[in-house]
Design a protein around this motif. Structure first.
Motif, PDB file in Angstrom:
ATOM      1  N   VAL A  83      48.711 175.595 101.953  1.00 26.02           N
ATOM      2  CA  VAL A  83      50.111 176.050 102.170  1.00 26.02           C
ATOM      3  C   VAL A  83      50.323 174.547 102.887  1.00 26.02           C
ATOM      4  O   VAL A  83      50.654 174.673 104.318  1.00 26.02           O
ATOM      5  CB  VAL A  83      51.038 177.128 103.326  1.00 26.02           C
ATOM      6  N   LEU A  84      49.566 173.776 102.791  1.00 25.02           N
ATOM      7  CA  LEU A  84      49.938 171.957 103.436  1.00 25.02           C
ATOM      8  C   LEU A  84      51.455 171.237 102.997  1.00 25.02           C
ATOM      9  O   LEU A  84      50.895 170.128 103.692  1.00 25.02           O
ATOM     10  CB  LEU A  84      48.646 171.543 102.924  1.00 25.02           C
ATOM     11  N   TYR A  85      52.256 171.588 101.962  1.00 24.21           N
ATOM     12  CA  TYR A  85      53.197 170.444 101.456  1.00 24.21           C
ATOM     13  C   TYR A  85      53.829 170.553 102.362  1.00 24.21           C
ATOM     14  O   TYR A  85      53.933 168.892 102.889  1.00 24.21           O
ATOM     15  CB  TYR A  85      53.699 170.995 100.322  1.00 24.21           C
ATOM     16  N   SER A  86      54.390 170.856 103.556  1.00 19.73           N
ATOM     17  CA  SER A  86      55.112 170.724 104.511  1.00 19.73           C
ATOM     18  C   SER A  86      54.521 170.099 105.169  1.00 19.73           C
ATOM     19  O   SER A  86      55.201 168.662 105.850  1.00 19.73           O
ATOM     20  CB  SER A  86      56.452 172.040 104.718  1.00 19.73           C
ATOM     21  N   ARG A  87      53.612 170.918 105.426  1.00 16.64           N
ATOM     22  CA  ARG A  87      53.139 169.485 106.240  1.00 16.64           C
ATOM     23  C   ARG A  87      52.329 168.120 106.428  1.00 16.64           C
ATOM     24  O   ARG A  87      52.728 167.151 106.943  1.00 16.64           O
ATOM     25  CB  ARG A  87      51.381 170.295 107.040  1.00 16.64           C
ATOM     26  N   ILE A  88      51.638 168.109 105.358  1.00 16.27           N
ATOM     27  CA  ILE A  88      51.910 166.692 104.701  1.00 16.27           C
ATOM     28  C   ILE A  88      52.977 165.970 104.354  1.00 16.27           C
ATOM     29  O   ILE A  88      53.234 164.879 104.967  1.00 16.27           O
ATOM     30  CB  ILE A  88      51.356 166.895 103.008  1.00 16.27           C
ATOM     31  N   ASN A  89      54.143 166.150 103.871  1.00 19.54           N
ATOM     32  CA  ASN A  89      55.378 165.671 104.074  1.00 19.54           C
ATOM     33  C   ASN A  89      55.566 165.525 105.388  1.00 19.54           C
ATOM     34  O   ASN A  89      55.966 163.884 106.032  1.00 19.54           O
ATOM     35  CB  ASN A  89      56.929 166.361 103.295  1.00 19.54           C
ATOM     36  N   HIS A  90      56.154 166.197 106.433  1.00 20.17           N
ATOM     37  CA  HIS A  90      55.557 165.418 107.635  1.00 20.17           C
ATOM     38  C   HIS A  90      55.228 164.578 108.048  1.00 20.17           C
ATOM     39  O   HIS A  90      56.474 163.945 108.980  1.00 20.17           O
ATOM     40  CB  HIS A  90      55.988 167.206 108.313  1.00 20.17           C
ATOM     41  N   ALA A  91      53.639 164.549 108.128  1.00 16.78           N
ATOM     42  CA  ALA A  91      53.247 164.000 107.962  1.00 16.78           C
ATOM     43  C   ALA A  91      53.756 161.962 107.936  1.00 16.78           C
ATOM     44  O   ALA A  91      53.492 161.740 109.177  1.00 16.78           O
ATOM     45  CB  ALA A  91      51.322 164.380 108.722  1.00 16.78           C
ATOM     46  N   TYR A  92      53.672 162.636 106.522  1.00 15.00           N
ATOM     47  CA  TYR A  92      54.139 161.527 105.656  1.00 15.00           C
ATOM     48  C   TYR A  92      56.273 160.499 106.194  1.00 15.00           C
ATOM     49  O   TYR A  92      55.285 159.366 106.586  1.00 15.00           O
ATOM     50  CB  TYR A  92      54.563 161.672 104.381  1.00 15.00           C
ATOM     51  N   ARG A  93      56.334 161.630 106.152  1.00 12.06           N
ATOM     52  CA  ARG A  93      57.542 161.293 107.184  1.00 12.06           C
ATOM     53  C   ARG A  93      57.492 160.475 108.264  1.00 12.06           C
ATOM     54  O   ARG A  93      58.002 159.638 108.731  1.00 12.06           O
ATOM     55  CB  ARG A  93      59.076 162.571 106.887  1.00 12.06           C
ATOM     56  N   ARG A  94      57.049 160.971 109.492  1.00 10.07           N
ATOM     57  CA  ARG A  94      57.220 160.995 110.851  1.00 10.07           C
ATOM     58  C   ARG A  94      55.506 159.210 110.590  1.00 10.07           C
ATOM     59  O   ARG A  94      56.238 158.329 111.478  1.00 10.07           O
ATOM     60  CB  ARG A  94      55.625 161.976 111.860  1.00 10.07           C
ATOM     61  N   LEU A  95      54.798 159.104 110.204  1.00  7.81           N
ATOM     62  CA  LEU A  95      54.501 157.600 109.473  1.00  7.81           C
ATOM     63  C   LEU A  95      55.069 156.813 109.757  1.00  7.81           C
ATOM     64  O   LEU A  95      55.476 155.719 109.656  1.00  7.81           O
ATOM     65  CB  LEU A  95      53.117 157.402 108.183  1.00  7.81           C
ATOM     66  N   LYS A  96      55.553 156.972 108.302  1.00  5.69           N
ATOM     67  CA  LYS A  96      56.765 155.902 107.326  1.00  5.69           C
ATOM     68  C   LYS A  96      58.432 155.794 108.768  1.00  5.69           C
ATOM     69  O   LYS A  96      58.330 154.399 108.970  1.00  5.69           O
ATOM     70  CB  LYS A  96      57.944 156.507 106.426  1.00  5.69           C
ATOM     71  N   GLU A  97      58.243 156.728 109.495  1.00  3.58           N
ATOM     72  CA  GLU A  97      59.627 156.558 110.996  1.00  3.58           C
ATOM     73  C   GLU A  97      59.450 155.735 111.775  1.00  3.58           C
ATOM     74  O   GLU A  97      59.575 154.734 112.455  1.00  3.58           O
ATOM     75  CB  GLU A  97      59.958 158.030 111.219  1.00  3.58           C
ATOM     76  N   TYR A  98      57.219 155.970 112.273  1.00  4.99           N
ATOM     77  CA  TYR A  98      56.909 155.285 113.084  1.00  4.99           C
ATOM     78  C   TYR A  98      56.458 153.520 112.649  1.00  4.99           C
ATOM     79  O   TYR A  98      57.152 153.010 114.166  1.00  4.99           O
ATOM     80  CB  TYR A  98      55.218 155.826 113.423  1.00  4.99           C
ATOM     81  N   LEU A  99      55.983 153.220 111.405  1.00  4.31           N
ATOM     82  CA  LEU A  99      56.640 152.439 110.957  1.00  4.31           C
ATOM     83  C   LEU A  99      57.694 151.867 111.040  1.00  4.31           C
ATOM     84  O   LEU A  99      57.172 150.696 111.426  1.00  4.31           O
ATOM     85  CB  LEU A  99      55.326 151.614 109.719  1.00  4.31           C
ATOM     86  N   THR A 100      58.377 151.880 110.585  1.00  5.93           N
ATOM     87  CA  THR A 100      59.723 151.492 110.603  1.00  5.93           C
ATOM     88  C   THR A 100      60.919 151.028 111.970  1.00  5.93           C
ATOM     89  O   THR A 100      62.092 150.217 112.905  1.00  5.93           O
ATOM     90  CB  THR A 100      60.557 151.723 109.735  1.00  5.93           C
ATOM     91  N   ASP A 101      60.471 152.149 113.143  1.00  2.92           N
ATOM     92  CA  ASP A 101      61.144 151.983 114.247  1.00  2.92           C
ATOM     93  C   ASP A 101      60.854 151.906 115.342  1.00  2.92           C
ATOM     94  O   ASP A 101      59.480 150.947 115.079  1.00  2.92           O
ATOM     95  CB  ASP A 101      61.196 153.311 114.890  1.00  2.92           C
TER      96      ASP A 101
END
Length: 732
Positions: A83-101
């Motif tokens: 049941v990793l889908y939401s964990r993968i998506n959440h981590a991916y979004r956080r990385l994208k937000e980190y890089l653009t902030d």
């Protein structure tokens, strides 16, 4: 895109969330693995670990190597099972937000650096154990500097070398003698990509020497918001010898060393130019990269028509130089022949004579018997220079005072910025959870504020002790596993392997010592009187146990003998099961040790420890420092936050100093450390020990963080060097 985890039904193929294909799932995981941001985020680390815990450990926690053992379909199956889908998506979004902030700190404090970034040069970078292009403290410090610069949003580009064999893998033979093994690093399993120039093509740099040209390709590694450029000489067109030039860290002779430093310094500046980066600051982390200043001078002469002297003054105004060692052997020196062979073509373009060039690296420019010193070049061609602790600042000013004979020692223009550590990288997950419960909600964004850390005093002593004990048990399990594996590899008896599996006791005071095995660090000082040590180890009421780790340089025979002496203790019946040496010290071993020991021991011969950061990592996790008053500990110890060995004095004779310090170590152990640890209340808690743990965390964690360190560099060196706010260049 918000996704919902979907569990597979029995006997059916798992169904991915809408709009999420197996390929896109794999791509997201690979994107996470391709930026070392993951390495200081426990939830992302656990995501990779959960995919295959056994292979994760076997692959040295390398997510790219792990993912290459999957295909998209297999990853899809595994993600459904766990049941990793939401964990993968959440981590991916956080990385994208980190890089653009852009962090508030950078917007408020970095100012002019936004258009004039810092170029940070270092010969090694220790970001994570899966990227073995570091040897020890200098590299780990560089890695922590880069990670904190990323977190604060400081505009910074890092430059180093790519070593495709890294530093050596350490193995001890049956006699305890260090053996070195070099392994080829698979670049495809590292988060590397070609650095591309303004034309979109991979960048290759050319450097002319008197004996031919060197070709250097530039690799890019992403560390959060920071780009790390790594120079690599394994290029078609180079001679077989030159293709191996950047293979090993700190390997080879003086000719290899000067060629590596030419590639890092001159090649690094040319790489920045090819990538369209216009630095406002050149930060030279130690003298190894000081040739960068000469190339920067050449650029200004070529681009702006400046004469050599004017271009030199201009570059010096924009250069920050950090020196890390008071040990003479730590400062590279080259003879005139090597300098002319490698810098002759650059010297021609600078329009200066061989004597003038050599003079830039000499304390006495006209002294033809003096070799060229990289530290001297760095000090002469920078206007802001610093040591890495207050005491080291005093030692460094005295050491290099003859460069400024017209100044009194206190006016020598070398200040200090004390080193710090990247807290998210070294803080145990269990301790982070404890801090989350008791510190302000946004404490992880305010780690440099002393008020935040006072929350440790609100923690129930039993909760803190239980957390520490859990980490200690993890450490001992790790050591047993490592040492038993060492025994099996050496072909030792089944009895020896079994003894290793059962060594060390979680209820015994555990002392850790881990660092480079240079003789001045005196790794064996606690062993100067073996009978006295044996009495403490075998005390029936209040015993101690010791864990050692560390590497000696391959050419350092005395350092290897220190390792051998310690390794052989396990065969002495007096120390059976209570002394361990863990092979192949790296970031992973260090992380386990600083998170699990009760006491962190440090006993260099004062004042030769410039700073030291391993003890700062131990502070974060509640371990208490037991140290000579040298480096950072000389300005950290207040009498209630750890223990001091001696009174901060040293004798003119080393043998007298060593004997005196050894006696002081034994005395503080017997009269302070051991009694305090074993003084328990009715609940079995060492209340006064725990109080000292709390004092250590509250008084030291914020002061010796890499966030504070990088902020100091920004305010006191980077901004003035880039033409921003002026500041006292002595940084004192």
């Amino acid at each position: 895109m918000s996704q919902t985890d979907i569990l597979p039904s029995a006997g059916s193929r798992p169904t991915l969330p809408p709009l999420l294909t197996a390929e896109s799932l794999y791509d997201k995981c690979m994107a996470l693995a391709s930026n070392l941001w993951w390495s200081w985020h426990p939830d992302v680390i656990s995501l990779f670990r959960d995919l295959d815990p056994i292979r994760w450990r076997q692959l040295d926690h390398n997510p790219i190597a792990l993912l290459r053992e999957f295909n998209p379909e297999r990853l899809e199956m595994r993600a459904a099972e766990l049941v990793l889908y939401s964990r993968i998506n959440h981590a991916y979004r956080r990385l994208k937000e980190y890089l653009t902030d852009i962090p508030l700190w950078a917007r408020t404090n970095a100012g002019v650096l936004g258009s004039k970034p810092v170029a940070y040069f270092s010969l090694e970078f220790g970001v994570h154990e899966s990227v073995p292009i570091y040897s020890g403290g200098l590299g780990v410090l560089s890695g922590d500097h880069v990670k904190s610069a990323s977190g604060l949003g400081v505009p910074l580009v890092a430059i180093g070398l790519f070593y495709d064999q890294g530093y050596f893998k350490q193995l001890l033979d049956i006699n305890g003698w260090q053996q070195e093994e070099y392994l080829d690093i698979k670049a495809e399993n590292l988060p590397l990509e070609p650095a591309r120039g303004l034309d979109g093509k991979p960048v290759t740099i050319e450097i002319q020497t008197r004996t031919g040209r060197l070709l250097v390709k530039v690799r890019l590694m992403r560390v959060g918001r920071v780009n790390l450029l790594l120079m690599d000489c394994d290029v078609d067109g180079n001679s077989p010898e030159d293709r191996e030039l950047t293979s090993r860290l700190y390997g080879g002779d003086n000719r290899t060393r000067i060629r590596q430093e030419l590639v890092a310094g001159v090649g690094g500046v040319r790489a920045l130019r090819a990538l369209g980066v216009n630095p406002g600051v050149y930060h030279l982390n130690e003298g190894h990269s000081s040739f960068a200043t000469l190339e920067a001078i050449r650029e200004r002469m070529h681009d702006n028509g400046l004469g050599f002297d004017e271009a030199l003054r201009n570059v010096a105004e924009h250069t920050v130089f950090t020196t890390h060692t008071p040990v003479p052997a730590g400062h590279d020196r080259f003879n005139a022949h090597l300098i002319e062979e490698h810098l002759g073509p650059l010297r021609d373009e600078l329009g200066i004579s061989p004597q003038q060039l050599m003079g830039l690296g000499r304390v006495e420019p006209q002294n033809e018997r003096e070799d060229f010193c990289m530290t001297v070049l760095g000090l002469k061609l920078s206007r802001r220079a610093n040591a890495v602790s207050s005491l080291h600042g005093r030692v460094t000013r005295r050491m290099w005072a003859h460069l400024w004979p017209w100044r009194v020692e206190d006016e020598i223009p070398i200040g200090h910025i004390t080193n710090g550590v990247h807290i998210p990288s070294w803080l145990a997950y269990q301790m982070q959870q404890l801090y989350d419960r008791h510190f302000p909600a946004d404490w992880d964004r305010r780690m440099g504020e002393p008020e935040v850390w006072q929350g440790i005093h609100t923690v129930d002593p039993g909760e803190l002790w239980e957390t520490h004990h859990a980490l200690k048990n993890q450490l001992l399990a790790f050591v047993r596993r490592r040492v038993s594996r060492q025994c099996r590899r050496r072909g030792e008896s089944d009895e020896s392997v079994e003894a290793a599996r059962n060594m060390l006791d979680p209820n015994v005071l555990t002392i850790g010592f881990a660092r480079r095995f240079a003789t001045y660090k005196r790794a064996d000082m606690i062993m100067y009187n073996l009978d006295r040590l044996a009495a403490m180890i075998n005390d029936p009421e209040r015993p101690i146990q010791l864990i050692f780790a560390g590497k000696a340089h391959p050419a350092d025979e005395p350092g290897k003998r220190l390792i051998q002496r310690i390794a052989k203790l396990r065969h002495d019946p007096r120390f059976y099961g209570r002394v361990a040496f863990v092979e192949d010290y790296d970031i992973n071993v260090c992380r386990h040790l600083v998170q699990g020991v009760d006491v962190w021991l440090n006993n260099p011969r004062r004042p030769l420890e410039a700073s030291g950061t391993s003890g700062q990592k131990a502070v974060l996790n509640g371990a208490l420092n037991l140290s000579i008053l040298d480096g950072w500990w000389a300005e950290a110890y207040d009498g209630t936050n750890g223990f001091a060995i001696g009174k901060g004095a040293s004798h003119v004779r080393d043998d007298v100093t060593d004997a005196r310090d050894s006696d002081a170590l034994q005395e503080v152990l017997q009269k302070q450390v051991i009694p305090l640890y074993y003084d328990r209340d009715i609940d079995g808690l060492p209340r006064q020990w725990i109080k000292r743990m709390m004092n250590s965390i509250s008084s030291l964690a914020w002061r010796f963080s890499a966030d504070r360190m990088v902020a100091d560099y920004v305010r006191h060196t980077y901004l003035p060097a880039a033409g921003g706010l002026s500041c006292d260049m002595n940084i004192r």
